[in-house]
Every structure is written in C-alpha cells, then in structure tokens.
Design a protein around this motif. Structure first.
Motif, mmCIF file in Angstrom:
data_model
loop_
_atom_site.group_PDB
_atom_site.id
_atom_site.type_symbol
_atom_site.label_atom_id
_atom_site.label_comp_id
_atom_site.label_asym_id
_atom_site.label_seq_id
_atom_site.Cartn_x
_atom_site.Cartn_y
_atom_site.Cartn_z
ATOM 1 N N VAL A 118 -6.198 -7.720 0.211
ATOM 2 C CA VAL A 118 -7.631 -7.479 0.001
ATOM 3 C C VAL A 118 -8.205 -6.700 1.177
ATOM 4 O O VAL A 118 -8.915 -5.698 1.007
ATOM 5 C CB VAL A 118 -8.387 -8.814 -0.193
ATOM 6 N N LEU A 119 -7.866 -7.131 2.389
ATOM 7 C CA LEU A 119 -8.431 -6.482 3.574
ATOM 8 C C LEU A 119 -7.903 -5.058 3.736
ATOM 9 O O LEU A 119 -8.676 -4.122 3.961
ATOM 10 C CB LEU A 119 -8.100 -7.313 4.827
ATOM 11 N N LEU A 120 -6.588 -4.899 3.603
ATOM 12 C CA LEU A 120 -6.010 -3.572 3.832
ATOM 13 C C LEU A 120 -6.421 -2.591 2.736
ATOM 14 O O LEU A 120 -6.784 -1.438 3.022
ATOM 15 C CB LEU A 120 -4.482 -3.656 3.909
ATOM 16 N N LEU A 121 -6.376 -3.037 1.490
ATOM 17 C CA LEU A 121 -6.707 -2.131 0.383
ATOM 18 C C LEU A 121 -8.170 -1.700 0.456
ATOM 19 O O LEU A 121 -8.496 -0.548 0.167
ATOM 20 C CB LEU A 121 -6.387 -2.796 -0.954
ATOM 21 N N ALA A 122 -9.041 -2.628 0.873
ATOM 22 C CA ALA A 122 -10.450 -2.252 1.032
ATOM 23 C C ALA A 122 -10.584 -1.196 2.125
ATOM 24 O O ALA A 122 -11.331 -0.234 1.985
ATOM 25 C CB ALA A 122 -11.289 -3.490 1.355
ATOM 26 N N THR A 123 -9.831 -1.385 3.223
ATOM 27 C CA THR A 123 -9.854 -0.402 4.315
ATOM 28 C C THR A 123 -9.410 0.968 3.823
ATOM 29 O O THR A 123 -9.932 1.996 4.248
ATOM 30 C CB THR A 123 -8.921 -0.871 5.457
ATOM 31 N N LEU A 124 -8.454 0.977 2.884
ATOM 32 C CA LEU A 124 -7.907 2.238 2.384
ATOM 33 C C LEU A 124 -8.707 2.795 1.208
ATOM 34 O O LEU A 124 -8.323 3.801 0.624
ATOM 35 C CB LEU A 124 -6.437 2.042 1.973
ATOM 36 N N GLY A 125 -9.784 2.114 0.833
ATOM 37 C CA GLY A 125 -10.676 2.655 -0.189
ATOM 38 C C GLY A 125 -10.384 2.225 -1.607
ATOM 39 O O GLY A 125 -11.035 2.690 -2.546
ATOM 40 N N ALA A 126 -9.410 1.320 -1.795
ATOM 41 C CA ALA A 126 -9.102 0.862 -3.153
ATOM 42 C C ALA A 126 -10.167 -0.138 -3.617
ATOM 43 O O ALA A 126 -10.876 -0.730 -2.812
ATOM 44 C CB ALA A 126 -7.718 0.214 -3.186
ATOM 45 N N ALA A 173 0.842 -1.203 0.000
ATOM 46 C CA ALA A 173 0.000 0.000 0.000
ATOM 47 C C ALA A 173 0.876 1.251 0.000
ATOM 48 O O ALA A 173 0.575 2.240 -0.682
ATOM 49 C CB ALA A 173 -0.923 -0.003 1.213
ATOM 50 N N PHE A 174 1.960 1.211 0.757
ATOM 51 C CA PHE A 174 2.893 2.334 0.805
ATOM 52 C C PHE A 174 3.465 2.605 -0.579
ATOM 53 O O PHE A 174 3.527 3.751 -1.041
ATOM 54 C CB PHE A 174 4.014 1.987 1.797
ATOM 55 N N GLY A 223 -1.646 11.543 4.925
ATOM 56 C CA GLY A 223 -3.026 11.509 5.406
ATOM 57 C C GLY A 223 -4.018 10.911 4.433
ATOM 58 O O GLY A 223 -5.198 10.789 4.760
ATOM 59 N N ARG A 224 -3.545 10.549 3.255
ATOM 60 C CA ARG A 224 -4.484 10.025 2.261
ATOM 61 C C ARG A 224 -4.487 8.511 2.195
ATOM 62 O O ARG A 224 -3.483 7.859 2.509
ATOM 63 C CB ARG A 224 -4.144 10.600 0.874
ATOM 64 N N GLY A 225 -5.608 7.961 1.748
ATOM 65 C CA GLY A 225 -5.719 6.522 1.546
ATOM 66 C C GLY A 225 -5.462 6.191 0.084
ATOM 67 O O GLY A 225 -4.670 6.865 -0.579
ATOM 68 N N LEU A 226 -6.122 5.178 -0.399
ATOM 69 C CA LEU A 226 -5.962 4.771 -1.794
ATOM 70 C C LEU A 226 -7.333 4.776 -2.472
ATOM 71 O O LEU A 226 -7.657 3.899 -3.267
ATOM 72 C CB LEU A 226 -5.329 3.380 -1.875
ATOM 73 N N ASP A 227 -8.128 5.798 -2.121
ATOM 74 C CA ASP A 227 -9.510 5.804 -2.584
ATOM 75 C C ASP A 227 -9.599 5.780 -4.101
ATOM 76 O O ASP A 227 -8.973 6.594 -4.772
ATOM 77 C CB ASP A 227 -10.224 7.026 -2.008
#
Lengths: 316, 431
Positions: A180-188, A141-142, A156-160
């Motif tokens: 899958v879990l982390l990217l969904a949390t970050l809005g991807a 994600a980084f 401060g931004r996600g991956l929306d």
C-alpha cells in the motif's frame, strides 16, 4: 536513501524508481556469462532469520553472493537464539563480527527498527510480524512495471494510474502494508478487499481505498494480488469456514474472467492452492507468481547495491 | 526523637503565605510571624504546601522482584515525589494474597520509614481469577488491608467480581478493578487505532476497558458495594463512570499521570518505554481524562508506578514488559497537564492527589486538609521552578523506565514531611 530499509515509507518516489531501474540493469547483467559482480567484495551481509523462510532467505543470500559479499546465515534454529539470547545480545554479536548489513526476518513487529539502535551496519527488514516486508513490495512493483509498462521506456517510470486490488487477510499481512505504501508512492491506485474482520482498524487513514466486494473491484483492476489466508484465523472467528472464505474471497477461473484482458494475477507466496487461489489461476498465463520469485533476487541485489555500494567504494 | 519544624511562609494549597509549626507529629500551629521557639526553621517562601500525597497504585515489586524495586527504594522514590502514603499492589512473587505476605510488605514499609505503605491484597488466589483469596484475613491482619485488586489482571468472571464486591462490605473494603476484557485483548500490544494498525501491532480496543467498567458499575449498584476503577484510559470509560456516579452508585476512579500527558503515537518507533497496560490512547482520550479529573468524574491521580529492569524493556515491542515508573514525576506531570492548562488550581491538586485517594483507600492519618491539629503529613512544592528535563538516572527508583525521560517538566518537590519528620529536604532524602 535512508540508512536502513524498515518500511516502504522509508522510500520516496526517486528512491523507489531508482531501485527498480537499478534492478533492470542488474537483470540485464544477469543475461551475460559472468553472473557475479564484484561490487560488494569484502563486505559482510548477515541473514538473521527468526522465522523459517527458505524462499526469502535464499533470495537475499543469492542476491548478496552475486554481488560478491560474504554471507553469514544466522537462524534461530540451532543457534544461541534458541537458548533464549535476547535480540540485543544477538545484535552485539553480529556487531562484533563486523556485519555491514543485517537482513532480519522476525515474528515481532518492529524488531528491525529496534535492531537499528544496536548495530552500526545497515538494517534491511525482510519481514517483521504483521508490520512490513518492503523488499517484497519492491519486487511486486518491479513485476508490475515489467508486465504492464513494457518496453525500454519504462526506465524512470512509476506505476501512475495502475489499479491494484489486494485481496485477503490484510489485517495480518506485512506484504499488504508495504505494498500500500510503496504503490501509493509510485502513483498506483490501491484497493484493499477483505472480509470486514480482516480489514485493519482505521484503514481509512491509509493511502488506498477499501471495500468488501471482490467482484466489483476485479472488473476495474490491472493487477489483483491474492494474500495467503491462514487456516488458524478460522478458530479466532475471523471467518466461519475455509469453504465460505473461498466462496466469497477466493480467486477461481470464473472470477478471473471478470478481470480486464491485460490484467495480471500476483501472489507473494507461499500459496494455499484451493483456498485463496485456485490451481488453474495460479498456473495460468496471467499469473506472475514464478516471475515474482525470480525478480526477488534482482530487486534485492539492487537494494543491497544501493545501500552498501557506497560503503564498498569508501572502504576500497 | 520527635522533630520540631517551623515552615516559614508556605502558600497552603496556593493561598496566602503562612507559617506552619510541626510538633509531636501534628500541625500544632498555623499563623503569620510565628517565632522559632526552638524549632528548626525552613524558609518556604515561594513554596506551595500540599497535604502529603497519597498513591492508590504503586508497584513496589518486593517480595520477588527486588531487581526492579524494593520497598526501600520504591518508598524513597515516593517521598522524593512528595508522597507520604502509597498502596503497594499485590502482584508480587509470591502474590500478596495472604495475611503473611501483606504483613511482610507492611513491615518492610514501616522499617524503611519514608512513607506509610498500605498493602493491597489480591482479590483471587495467585491473581488466578478462580477463587477468592482470604480477604478477611488480610483485612484483619496488622496490615489492615482495605483495598483489594488483581491489578495486572482483570477479575473477568462476573460472578466472582460480584462476590468480591459483596464480600468486602463486611469490613468496608473496596475492589480496585483492572478493567480489561481478556478475550477482546488477547495478544494486545497498543491502543487499537491508526498507530497500532500502521505498526502492525495487535490492537487493545477501548471497548475492552469500557465493557468491564460498565458491567462492574452495574454489579456494584446491584449489591451496593464500593468499586474503584484503576487507571481509566478512554473517553468512553469517562462517560460510563459519569453515568454511574449520576445514579449515586459507589464508584470511584483514578487516572495515571502518563494517561494525562502521553499518546499512542509515541510508540511510532517501537520505543518500549511507551509500552504500558492499559495502553497510551489518543489526544481525544487525553482531553477527556483531563476534563473528567477536573470535574470530579475521575476522583484522583494514581501513578501505577511500574518499575522494570533494563533487560525487560530492551527487547522487541511484543516481548517487552508493560509499565512505567511514575512516583518521582507524578506531581510535575499533573502540574503540566492540569495546572499549567488552567484546569486545576493547587487546592484541586491537593484534593485529587491526597484527600480523595486517602478516602478511597481508607487511609487514616493522611489526606487531611492542612489545619491545626491535623497529622503533619505535608509536601512543599516549588511550582515556580522552571521546566527541566526528566533524568531517570537521577531517580531513587531502582528502575529507569520513565516515559518522561528528556521531557521538560515544570516544578520541583522541595520537601516532604511524614508525621512531622522530614523525609525529604531541598529535593534530597534526609537519610
């Protein structure tokens, strides 16, 4: 943040963005002449590795050392583990050594979760069986945020809205589960592509889409992540031959050409060049594979810093 | 020395209060206002009298794994759970695949004296699935074996299964099958479904149980033999058994207490107490099993009591042993899952925990309705006792791997009588 990091689901959006932001700050510190920070001085981090994984172990080791922690490497080879000592007894031994954090890699899904019942320190999952590998997802994600949301305003931004396609042996992949879990949390928006035999049962309950057609998905991807496919899966009839797998699911130059121009190619490693990814793709400008390794250290520093930093202050 | 008891005011399978006189090993008299006449009086007001429970599926572990359970401790646990007869599964070390081993287990049970121990003989030598064990020798032995099972392993070879079903017809035997297609369950850890998928545990698909049950039903029909299906765990299995029974085939089936109450989501924290084979399934499966037990598609409840020492469970999930203890909680679980839900009354419980299992196991002297002249095997159950949490530390079993630990369950086994002799009184073994 939770006491332990077992699953990417342990992180809410603020936790996850906090880790990415902290990693950015630590990466800037890396640029300065003094590479070592005193944050975790006096704390002990144990790397408990039941599987050979030089890359993940050295990544955690470098991360802990740059934060001035004492690091003990405890590997299954050449230790009492090889003599059949149980995970619990090993845990009690680590407890007696005063481990403030245990980084565990284990071939059995759930071993890190079990470990939390037996040690008082923090437990960080460095890959358990076919379950999860949350720090890999964080470094992925980084890397995505770095490459796709460039500039100083990414703090401060996600991956929306980022469209991520993960291709390969999802069934056996802890990297895929955590991503899958982390990217969904970050809005991807995540799409899994695999032969039906390697798609997890009940994948429709996961926070992602799933399909079988790689070409259709590549055209609308900002990120494509290729998973390692192990040749021994062939003998269990998951697919007929490596040749056919490569033809249907491998990423070669002509497939890469289907990607939008800005899209990046990722791989958690180790790669099977010529199987799931062609050499010219792995070595292309779109590939972030080397950057992923470098980012691994900073992201793991951020995780250790946020999980143990409070303990260090408390003990001072 | 023969005991003489007058059980006062017990509700026979939940009916009107009656006095029951136990004398010379039989129920000598049933009535109201009976006089003690020298008998010891037990005030059973408010208690339900059930025919002594019969378990078709118990792992007593002796010989070989006395660290987990012995015939002595396991049968004491059985009596405390209200049982008067148990079938001891064959997967001991050595395996109960010869007349010598089954006679040893039978004698140990006789010496312990808490319940009648009926050894189950292995179908194949060493549970190896390759060659039939000497089934006839076990049938003719002092243990009088009638139930044969490779439980823990499936008799997967269809030809061997057919032969076993046929062969035991000569002595009215029954093959109790652990239905698990081995290739479909290589490395399987947990019900193949949403939970296993999320946890990264290899799935145990329902179809692997159902495929074997379907095949075995067809084989049993073809050779007109008796098939018993162990620990049915899926809704699909229920449908297949219902179909086979509708054809009039000689198929019977059991369900465990844990499959009537627990679901696979309990494994969410990799708590190995919930690791069992066949695995815990889904809420839909639990509902199907409950209704099948109610309508008779599933004949009976069997515990699959599977004690394990602490170290066998204090491991990572994949390394942990399969199995759960169950003798001391079975009746209370059935109370919660079947009676409190309105699916069964106490007569229905008596049928499914005593009468049917005794008939399937060909156990004479057990599973008789409580009538004058019947053997005095009975259980007094306090159904009105409020829910109390299960405490495995208080169990008589040598092992503590109860999946119900801490779970509030209703009821309490008050007393158990084996041929007129009290084995349990007021919740305690008599010796």
């Amino acid at each position: 943040m939770n006491r332990h990091l077992i699953s990417a689901a342990d992180l809410d959006r603020d936790d996850a963005i906090g880790i990415l932001d902290t990693a950015e700050e630590l990466a800037r510190a890396e640029g300065r002449p003094i590479r070592k920070l005193p944050t975790l001085r006096g704390l002990t981090v144990v790397n408990l590795f039941y599987e050979d994984s030089t890359r993940t172990r050295t990544s955690f080791e470098a991360a802990a050392k740059r934060l001035s922690a004492d690091v003990i490497n405890f590997s299954a080879k050449g230790s009492s583990v090889a003599k059949g000592e149980s995970l619990k007894d090993t845990a009690l031994t680590l407890e007696a050594m005063g481990a403030d954090a245990v980084v565990i890699r284990h071939p059995a899904s759930g071993a890190p979760r079990r470990l939390t019942d037996w040690v008082s320190g923090r437990v960080i999952n460095a890959g358990d069986g076919t379950h999860e590998h949350p720090t890999q997802a964080l470094l992925d994600a980084f890397t995505m945020r770095q490459r796709l949301a460039g500039g100083p305003d990414r703090h401060g931004r996600g991956l929306d809205g980022v469209r991520v396609t993960i291709v390969g042996d999802v069934l056996h992949s802890r990297v895929a589960r955590s991503n899958v879990l982390l990217l969904a949390t970050l809005g991807a928006q995540v799409t899994l592509v695999a032969p039906p035999t390697l798609m997890p049962y009940a994948v429709d309950t996961w926070p992602c889409r799933a399909g079988y057609d790689i070409d259709a998905e590549l055209r609308k991807s900002d990120v494509v992540m290729m998973l390692r496919v192990q040749q021994e899966r062939m003998s269990a009839a998951y697919f007929p031959t490596v040749r056919e797998y490569r033809r249907r699911y491998g990423l070669d130059s002509s497939r890469m050409a289907l990607l939008p121009e800005h899209a990046i190619v990722m791989h958690p490693g180790p790669m099977n060049r010529g199987v799931e990814i062609a050499a010219e793709v792995a070595d292309s400008d779109r590939s972030t594979i080397v950057a992923q390794v470098a980012n691994g250290v900073t992201v793991r520093m951020a995780v250790l810093y946020l999980m143990l930093g409070g303990a260090a202050e408390g003990s001072a | 020395m023969s005991e003489e008891w007058l059980v006062k005011g017990a509700a026979i399978v939940g009916g009107e209060p009656r006095d029951i006189r136990l004398k010379d090993g039989i129920i000598s008299e049933i009535g109201t206002g009976l006089a003690a006449a020298g008998a010891t009086v037990l005030d059973a007001a408010g208690l339900i009298a059930l025919p002594g429970l019969v378990d078709l599926h118990t792992h007593l572990r002796e010989p070989g794994r006395e660290d987990a359970e012995t015939v002595e401790t396991g049968t004491r646990a059985a009596a405390l759970g209200g049982f008067t007869a148990v079938h001891a599964m064959a997967n001991t070390e050595p395996v109960a695949d010869t007349a010598g081993v089954v006679e040893q287990v039978w004698r140990l049970g006789d010496q312990a004296g808490y319940v009648d121990v009926r050894p189950v003989g292995a179908v194949t030598v060493g549970l190896g699935g390759k060659q039939l064990a000497e089934l006839g020798a076990m049938a003719d032995s002092a243990a009088r074996v009638r139930v044969f099972s490779d439980d823990g392993f499936c008799v997967a070879d269809p030809l061997l299964m057919r032969r076993a079903l046929e062969y035991v017809k000569a002595f009215d035997g029954v093959i109790a099958q652990h239905a698990q297609e081995p290739r479909l369950t290589e490395g399987a850890q947990l019900n193949e479904g949403e939970v296993a998928s999320r946890l990264g545990l290899a799935g145990w698909p329902a179809a692997a149980e159902e495929a074997i049950i379907a095949r075995d039903c067809l084989l049993a029909a073809h050779v007109d033999a008796a098939l018993h299906v162990c620990h049915v765990s899926t809704a699909g299995s229920v449908e297949i058994i219902r179909w086979a029974k509708s054809k009039g085939w000689r198929v019977t089936a059991e369900v465990t207490p844990h499959h009537l109450l627990l679901t696979d989501d309990l494994a969410g924290d990799y708590d190995t107490r919930f690791k069992v084979n066949p695995p815990l399934r889904t809420r839909g499966d639990v509902e199907a099993l409950r209704h099948a037990l109610r309508d008779g598609t599933i004949d009976c409840v069997a515990t699959d009591h599977a004690p394990h020492p602490v170290e066998a469970k204090e491991t990572e999930w994949a390394a942990a042993a399969n199995g759960m203890t169950g003798l001391e909680t079975a009746l209370r679980v059935v109370h919660k899952a079947m009676v409190d839900t309105g699916l069964l009354d106490w007569a229905g419980v008596a049928t499914r925990m005593s009468i049917r299992p005794a008939a399937i196991g060909r156990v004479s002297g057990h599973g008789n309705p409580l009538r004058e002249g019947a053997p005095a095997n009975l259980t007094l159950y306090d159904a009105a006792a409020g829910e109390t949490p299960v405490d495995p530390a208080a169990h008589a079993s040598k092992s503590r791997n109860s999946p119900f630990a801490g779970l509030p369950l209703p009821g309490r086994v008050h007393s158990t009588f084996l041929r007129g002799t009290a084995t349990v009184l007021d919740g305690k073994v008599t010796r």
